[in-house]
Design a protein around this motif. Structure first.
Motif, PDB file in Angstrom:
ATOM      1  N   THR A  44       0.832  -1.208   0.000  1.00 42.34           N
ATOM      2  CA  THR A  44       0.000   0.000   0.000  1.00 42.34           C
ATOM      3  C   THR A  44       0.861   1.250   0.000  1.00 42.34           C
ATOM      4  N   LEU A  45       1.897   1.255   0.822  1.00 37.32           N
ATOM      5  CA  LEU A  45       2.790   2.412   0.898  1.00 37.32           C
ATOM      6  C   LEU A  45       3.499   2.637  -0.440  1.00 37.32           C
ATOM      7  N   TRP A  46       3.900   1.579  -1.112  1.00 37.14           N
ATOM      8  CA  TRP A  46       4.550   1.713  -2.422  1.00 37.14           C
ATOM      9  C   TRP A  46       3.626   2.397  -3.418  1.00 37.14           C
ATOM     10  N   VAL A  47       2.376   1.927  -3.483  1.00 37.89           N
ATOM     11  CA  VAL A  47       1.418   2.475  -4.437  1.00 37.89           C
ATOM     12  C   VAL A  47       1.185   3.962  -4.157  1.00 37.89           C
ATOM     13  N   GLU A  48       1.133   4.336  -2.888  1.00 36.88           N
ATOM     14  CA  GLU A  48       0.848   5.719  -2.516  1.00 36.88           C
ATOM     15  C   GLU A  48       2.056   6.641  -2.651  1.00 36.88           C
ATOM     16  N   ASN A  49       3.279   6.100  -2.627  1.00 36.10           N
ATOM     17  CA  ASN A  49       4.465   6.955  -2.540  1.00 36.10           C
ATOM     18  C   ASN A  49       5.545   6.716  -3.581  1.00 36.10           C
ATOM     19  N   LEU A  50       5.439   5.661  -4.359  1.00 35.96           N
ATOM     20  CA  LEU A  50       6.444   5.365  -5.384  1.00 35.96           C
ATOM     21  C   LEU A  50       5.778   5.265  -6.746  1.00 35.96           C
ATOM     22  N   ALA A  65      10.574   4.254   0.722  1.00 34.45           N
ATOM     23  CA  ALA A  65       9.383   5.100   0.655  1.00 34.45           C
ATOM     24  C   ALA A  65       9.032   5.593   2.048  1.00 34.45           C
ATOM     25  N   ILE A  66       8.656   6.859   2.129  1.00 37.78           N
ATOM     26  CA  ILE A  66       8.213   7.463   3.385  1.00 37.78           C
ATOM     27  C   ILE A  66       6.868   8.138   3.128  1.00 37.78           C
TER      28      ILE A  66
END
Length: 99
Positions: free
Chosen positions: A21-27, A89-90
């Protein structure tokens, strides 16, 4: 008092979904987070990779990721196994500088 941030390896399916989820939102990734995880971390012909999560020490929310993928490199005509840092990713709300 808890540390501001905590780092742990992503081991459970729930933790891995958090990273995806974090990848999709930030990368800028191709495809879905799940497809990226399968291809880069699970089906890598050089061996499985590892993912670490950064959590907010107060809330426990996943706010960052870092990964290590395996690669084969050629050095002086010899094949060597190497690690490639990836998927740093942050979450935007925890960034101090930049987009």
């Amino acid at each position: 008092m808890k540390s501001k941030y905590e780092i742990e390896e992503a081991l459970t399916p729930e933790e891995i979904r958090s990273a995806e989820t974090l990848w999709v939102e930030n990368l800028d990734i191709r495809g879905t987070g799940q497809e990226k995880y399968q291809w880069y971390y699970q089906e890598n012909p050089c061996g499985q990779g590892q993912i670490w999560l950064m959590r907010d020490g107060n809330t426990g929310k996943v706010i960052g990721t870092g990964g290590l993928g395996n690669r084969t490199i050629l050095v002086g005509g010899k094949r060597l196994r190497a690690g490639l840092l990836a998927d740093l990713a942050i979450c935007k709300t925890h960034r101090l500088l930049g987009p």
